[in-house]
Design an enzyme around this catalytic site. Structure first.
Site, PDB file in Angstrom:
ATOM      1  N   SER A 144       0.841  -1.207   0.000  1.00 19.77           N
ATOM      2  CA  SER A 144       0.000   0.000   0.000  1.00 19.77           C
ATOM      3  C   SER A 144       0.865   1.242   0.000  1.00 19.77           C
ATOM      4  O   SER A 144       1.991   1.233   0.516  1.00 19.77           O
ATOM      5  CB  SER A 144      -0.897   0.011   1.241  1.00 19.77           C
ATOM      6  OG  SER A 144      -1.536   1.261   1.394  1.00 19.77           O
ATOM      7  N   TYR A 159      -1.551  -0.867  10.209  1.00 15.56           N
ATOM      8  CA  TYR A 159      -1.687  -1.210   8.791  1.00 15.56           C
ATOM      9  C   TYR A 159      -0.438  -0.799   8.012  1.00 15.56           C
ATOM     10  O   TYR A 159       0.093  -1.579   7.219  1.00 15.56           O
ATOM     11  CB  TYR A 159      -2.916  -0.506   8.217  1.00 15.56           C
ATOM     12  CG  TYR A 159      -3.150  -0.738   6.742  1.00 15.56           C
ATOM     13  CD1 TYR A 159      -3.600  -1.965   6.269  1.00 15.56           C
ATOM     14  CD2 TYR A 159      -2.941   0.285   5.818  1.00 15.56           C
ATOM     15  CE1 TYR A 159      -3.831  -2.182   4.919  1.00 15.56           C
ATOM     16  CE2 TYR A 159      -3.171   0.081   4.462  1.00 15.56           C
ATOM     17  CZ  TYR A 159      -3.617  -1.153   4.023  1.00 15.56           C
ATOM     18  OH  TYR A 159      -3.845  -1.359   2.692  1.00 15.56           O
TER      19      TYR A 159
END
Length: 253
Positions: A144, A159
């Site tokens: 990401s 995350y």
């Protein structure tokens, strides 16, 4: 070298509007046979039926919890016995968490790492030896932009840390598996229109986010799926250990 006699495994690909589902379709269109692994068994089987019907390839769907070594072992044993040889793995299964660090607890931290990092380890560890033995493999990690810019999109610290761990995992693995004909790369999407982000992309919030994207739109699942399919080609054998940004220019480094 051809991919039409090989299977591509895509984890977390049952969601209709997800990157995994789009990637499965793109790989099938390129000739790959597909194995969809997902917690949602009915969704995985429905995705496989859709893919097989659309592209005329072999496609199977299995229930699989990537965080559970036994579940992964069962799915891989069935695949190895019944499907064409596995030539590609897309580590797509993942979960996000917006919890600020000062509020995150150990259970939440472990849950995020269990899916994104341990899950990727479990399935990769199960499939990589066969790829190395056969002398061909393509492994792609779905990281990401949060890993690169330090969050600030949807995911919090847990995350971002987990997705950054995937980048280190992929780079080191690329060094080890390169001599065996196996490439390992990462894709780092930015703002992509999926079920995860869909409800948050409305009104002023959407306008503010899009203002920071030079190409003037949020990403589509196909934007990511097409790149993954390119990296999985037999012809892409000299690309390994790389991280590809798919963010419309929102993060340039």
């Amino acid at each position: 070298m051809t991919v039409t006699d090989k299977t591509a495994v895509v984890t977390g690909a049952a969601s209709r509007r997800g990157i995994g589902r789009a990637t499965s379709h793109a790989l099938a269109a390129a000739g790959w046979n597909i194995a969809v692994l997902d917690l949602d068994e009915a969704g995985a089987k429905a995705a496989a039926d859709e893919i097989a019907g659309t592209h005329g390839v072999q496609a199977v769907g299995f229930a699989c919890d990537v965080t559970d070594e036994t579940s992964v072992g069962t799915a891989v044993a069935t695949l190895t016995a019944d499907a064409p040889p596995i030539g590609a793995l897309v580590n797509n299964a993942g979960i996000t968490s917006p919890t600020p660090f000062l509020e995150v607890d150990a259970a939440e931290w472990d849950r995020i790492f269990a899916v994104n990092v341990r899950g990727a380890y479990n399935i990769t560890r199960a499939l990589a030896p066969g790829m190395a033995e056969r002398g061909f493999g393509r492994i792609v990690f779905l990281s990401s932009v949060s890993a690169e810019r330090g969050g600030g999109v949807f995911g919090g610290v847990a995350y971002s840390a987990a997705k950054a761990a995937q980048l280190g995992f992929a780079r080191a693995l690329a060094r080890e598996l390169g001599p065996h004909g196996v490439t390992v790369n990462s894709v780092a999407p930015g703002l992509i229109d999926t079920d995860i982000t869909g409800g948050l992309l409305e009104g002023e919030r959407k306008a503010a986010l899009l203002a920071g994207i030079p190409v003037g739109r949020n990403g589509r699942t196909a934007d990511v799926a097409d790149l993954i399919t390119y990296l999985c080609r037999a012809e892409s054998s000299y690309i390994t250990g790389a991280t590809y940004d798919v963010n419309g220019g929102s993060h340039i480094h």
